[in-house]
Design a protein around this motif. Structure first.
Motif, mmCIF file in Angstrom:
data_model
loop_
_atom_site.group_PDB
_atom_site.id
_atom_site.type_symbol
_atom_site.label_atom_id
_atom_site.label_comp_id
_atom_site.label_asym_id
_atom_site.label_seq_id
_atom_site.Cartn_x
_atom_site.Cartn_y
_atom_site.Cartn_z
ATOM 1 N N ILE A 146 0.834 -1.205 0.000
ATOM 2 C CA ILE A 146 0.000 0.000 0.000
ATOM 3 C C ILE A 146 0.869 1.255 0.000
ATOM 4 O O ILE A 146 0.607 2.212 -0.744
ATOM 5 C CB ILE A 146 -0.946 -0.020 1.213
ATOM 6 C CG1 ILE A 146 -1.967 -1.152 1.076
ATOM 7 C CG2 ILE A 146 -1.662 1.327 1.353
ATOM 8 C CD1 ILE A 146 -2.862 -1.336 2.285
ATOM 9 N N THR A 147 1.929 1.249 0.830
ATOM 10 C CA THR A 147 2.845 2.392 0.859
ATOM 11 C C THR A 147 3.479 2.606 -0.500
ATOM 12 O O THR A 147 3.555 3.736 -1.009
ATOM 13 C CB THR A 147 3.941 2.165 1.916
ATOM 14 O OG1 THR A 147 3.347 1.982 3.197
ATOM 15 C CG2 THR A 147 4.902 3.346 1.966
ATOM 16 N N TRP A 148 3.947 1.525 -1.104
ATOM 17 C CA TRP A 148 4.588 1.583 -2.424
ATOM 18 C C TRP A 148 3.620 2.134 -3.470
ATOM 19 O O TRP A 148 4.000 2.958 -4.323
ATOM 20 C CB TRP A 148 5.062 0.184 -2.796
ATOM 21 C CG TRP A 148 5.889 0.072 -4.036
ATOM 22 C CD1 TRP A 148 5.451 0.093 -5.329
ATOM 23 C CD2 TRP A 148 7.320 -0.101 -4.100
ATOM 24 N NE1 TRP A 148 6.508 -0.069 -6.191
ATOM 25 C CE2 TRP A 148 7.663 -0.180 -5.468
ATOM 26 C CE3 TRP A 148 8.324 -0.218 -3.136
ATOM 27 C CZ2 TRP A 148 8.966 -0.367 -5.894
ATOM 28 C CZ3 TRP A 148 9.623 -0.396 -3.560
ATOM 29 C CH2 TRP A 148 9.945 -0.465 -4.916
ATOM 30 N N THR A 149 2.362 1.677 -3.413
ATOM 31 C CA THR A 149 1.364 2.118 -4.390
ATOM 32 C C THR A 149 1.071 3.606 -4.243
ATOM 33 O O THR A 149 0.958 4.335 -5.242
ATOM 34 C CB THR A 149 0.070 1.304 -4.220
ATOM 35 O OG1 THR A 149 0.360 -0.088 -4.395
ATOM 36 C CG2 THR A 149 -0.977 1.731 -5.236
ATOM 37 N N ILE A 150 0.935 4.084 -3.005
ATOM 38 C CA ILE A 150 0.683 5.506 -2.784
ATOM 39 C C ILE A 150 1.831 6.344 -3.346
ATOM 40 O O ILE A 150 1.613 7.361 -4.031
ATOM 41 C CB ILE A 150 0.491 5.785 -1.281
ATOM 42 C CG1 ILE A 150 -0.802 5.130 -0.788
ATOM 43 C CG2 ILE A 150 0.447 7.288 -1.004
ATOM 44 C CD1 ILE A 150 -0.989 5.197 0.716
ATOM 45 N N LEU A 151 3.058 5.922 -3.071
ATOM 46 C CA LEU A 151 4.215 6.642 -3.597
ATOM 47 C C LEU A 151 4.252 6.575 -5.123
ATOM 48 O O LEU A 151 4.613 7.554 -5.793
ATOM 49 C CB LEU A 151 5.506 6.063 -3.016
ATOM 50 C CG LEU A 151 5.709 6.221 -1.506
ATOM 51 C CD1 LEU A 151 6.961 5.472 -1.055
ATOM 52 C CD2 LEU A 151 5.806 7.691 -1.111
ATOM 53 N N ALA A 152 3.867 5.419 -5.682
ATOM 54 C CA ALA A 152 3.973 5.204 -7.126
ATOM 55 C C ALA A 152 2.963 6.026 -7.917
ATOM 56 O O ALA A 152 3.206 6.337 -9.090
ATOM 57 C CB ALA A 152 3.801 3.726 -7.459
ATOM 58 N N VAL A 153 1.830 6.368 -7.322
ATOM 59 C CA VAL A 153 0.847 7.180 -8.045
ATOM 60 C C VAL A 153 1.074 8.673 -7.805
ATOM 61 O O VAL A 153 0.338 9.497 -8.360
ATOM 62 C CB VAL A 153 -0.595 6.794 -7.648
ATOM 63 C CG1 VAL A 153 -0.900 5.359 -8.015
ATOM 64 C CG2 VAL A 153 -0.849 7.041 -6.178
ATOM 65 N N ILE A 154 2.074 9.012 -6.995
ATOM 66 C CA ILE A 154 2.383 10.422 -6.751
ATOM 67 C C ILE A 154 3.658 10.840 -7.483
ATOM 68 O O ILE A 154 3.634 11.769 -8.306
ATOM 69 C CB ILE A 154 2.524 10.705 -5.240
ATOM 70 C CG1 ILE A 154 1.198 10.480 -4.530
ATOM 71 C CG2 ILE A 154 3.011 12.136 -5.002
ATOM 72 C CD1 ILE A 154 1.274 10.633 -3.020
ATOM 73 N N PHE A 155 4.767 10.160 -7.224
ATOM 74 C CA PHE A 155 6.068 10.651 -7.683
ATOM 75 C C PHE A 155 6.363 10.380 -9.159
ATOM 76 O O PHE A 155 6.652 11.334 -9.901
ATOM 77 C CB PHE A 155 7.173 10.110 -6.776
ATOM 78 C CG PHE A 155 7.149 10.724 -5.400
ATOM 79 C CD1 PHE A 155 7.654 11.993 -5.187
ATOM 80 C CD2 PHE A 155 6.615 10.037 -4.330
ATOM 81 C CE1 PHE A 155 7.630 12.572 -3.928
ATOM 82 C CE2 PHE A 155 6.572 10.604 -3.067
ATOM 83 C CZ PHE A 155 7.084 11.879 -2.867
ATOM 84 N N PRO A 156 6.333 9.131 -9.648
ATOM 85 C CA PRO A 156 6.635 8.943 -11.083
ATOM 86 C C PRO A 156 5.694 9.721 -12.011
ATOM 87 O O PRO A 156 6.187 10.370 -12.953
ATOM 88 C CB PRO A 156 6.506 7.432 -11.269
ATOM 89 C CG PRO A 156 6.801 6.855 -9.924
ATOM 90 C CD PRO A 156 6.203 7.833 -8.952
ATOM 91 N N PRO A 157 4.354 9.726 -11.795
ATOM 92 C CA PRO A 157 3.503 10.522 -12.687
ATOM 93 C C PRO A 157 3.778 12.022 -12.590
ATOM 94 O O PRO A 157 3.753 12.726 -13.610
ATOM 95 C CB PRO A 157 2.078 10.185 -12.210
ATOM 96 C CG PRO A 157 2.199 8.850 -11.567
ATOM 97 C CD PRO A 157 3.528 8.867 -10.898
ATOM 98 N N THR A 158 4.036 12.522 -11.374
ATOM 99 C CA THR A 158 4.299 13.953 -11.232
ATOM 100 C C THR A 158 5.586 14.356 -11.941
ATOM 101 O O THR A 158 5.624 15.341 -12.693
ATOM 102 C CB THR A 158 4.389 14.337 -9.741
ATOM 103 O OG1 THR A 158 3.163 13.992 -9.092
ATOM 104 C CG2 THR A 158 4.652 15.823 -9.586
ATOM 105 N N ILE A 159 6.655 13.589 -11.700
ATOM 106 C CA ILE A 159 7.921 13.889 -12.363
ATOM 107 C C ILE A 159 7.782 13.709 -13.872
ATOM 108 O O ILE A 159 8.311 14.504 -14.664
ATOM 109 C CB ILE A 159 9.043 12.996 -11.800
ATOM 110 C CG1 ILE A 159 9.224 13.250 -10.305
ATOM 111 C CG2 ILE A 159 10.354 13.247 -12.540
ATOM 112 C CD1 ILE A 159 10.190 12.287 -9.627
#
Length: 299
Positions: free
Chosen positions: A77-90
């Motif tokens: 869950i932690t990984w998923t939250i980070l994954a939908v924030i940082f890679p798409p934003t960058i």
């Protein structure tokens, strides 16, 4: 005559065209998923010809007695939250920058996309070397800058190992989001952008009121694909830490694999896979329905 009309029917022609693909998909995708669901209610070591039916026992054990499962669920869950924030934003920021008339933007796009085509296990090997506590690139750079206080065992420290792996994951998948956003930016009506600028809109106002609404469909695609990719994260975790140290970086996909292929309990491994599937559907389906409803309202 009946056969002629039947063969000329658009529905019949569509079925004939997609029939072979559907047969292959059903054989190699749908049937294995159904088999995994049945296997989750059984006890099987992968070798014995007899499979013992145990009902919900595998699920009961996982949810009540398997402490590693809850660690893996929290990490996923932690990984998923980070994954939908940082890679798409960058990726969006890179796409906005590389969509401008810049010198060398085409080779720069290729360079940023290059990590995407590298095998995840190769990425894991590269970053595991850079994170090496004795000979790794990061600690060597920190030493040369006299920042020894920042030196860490990046993959051996339970507090930071998961986030160290996520940096490698971000490095690999930023280019994927960037390419999708670049494709979406081509659909932005330039006349609307120019009209907004003539009216005195700032860059932020143009982005917020013109560009971002035009990227709504692309954004939905990127977030859904990022969610699915992060929930089934396996290769990079397996290659960098194997779930360690002390199971602190364990993920659901990796734990399902270990239960089946290392502990030889295919029933519990299948049960974890089914739970992972349910978690994925719980997250993705409501978001897709919401985005489609929002898109329909916008039209």
């Amino acid at each position: 005559m009946f056969n002629s009309k039947f063969m000329q029917s658009s529905r019949t022609q569509a079925l004939l065209l997609i029939g072979p693909a559907l047969a292959v998909y059903a054989t190699f995708a749908i049937w294995p998923m159904i088999e995994v669901v049945f296997l989750s209610f059984q006890h099987w070591n992968g070798l014995d010809p007899h499979r013992e039916w145990v009902g919900l026992e595998n699920y009961r054990y996982i949810l009540t007695n398997d402490a590693v499962f809850w660690v893996a669920l929290r990490n996923t869950i932690t990984w998923t939250i980070l994954a939908v924030i940082f890679p798409p934003t960058i990726g969006l920021l890179l796409a906005l920058g590389l969509n401008q008339q810049l010198f060398g933007r085409v080779p720069m796009r290729a360079i940023y996309y290059l990590p995407v085509i590298i095998a995840p296990i190769a990425v894991a090997t590269i970053w595991r070397w850079m994170y090496d506590p004795f000979f790794g690139l990061f600690n060597q750079v920190l030493t040369s800058l006299s920042l020894q206080s920042l030196i860490s065992d990046w993959l051996g420290d339970r507090e930071i190992a998961l986030y160290s792996m996520f940096v490698a994951y971000t490095w690999q998948y930023v280019g994927f989001s960037m390419v999708l956003f670049l494709a979406g930016l081509q659909s932005v009506d330039r006349s609307l952008v120019e009209a907004a600028r003539i009216d005195g809109a700032s860059r932020w106002q143009v982005f917020r009121h013109v560009t971002l609404p035009a990227l709504r469909v692309t954004l939905a695609i990127v977030l859904v694909l990022s969610t699915i990719s992060s929930l089934k994260a396996f290769d990079i975790v397996y290659g960098m830490t194997g779930g360690g140290p002390a199971q602190s970086t364990q993920m659901l996909a990796l734990w399902a694999f270990m239960q089946s292929m290392q502990i030889f309990d295919f029933g519990r491994g299948s049960a974890i896979s089914v739970i992972l599937l349910l978690v994925t559907l719980t997250i993705v389906v409501p978001y897709l329905r919401w985005s489609q409803r929002d898109e329909g309202a916008g039209e």
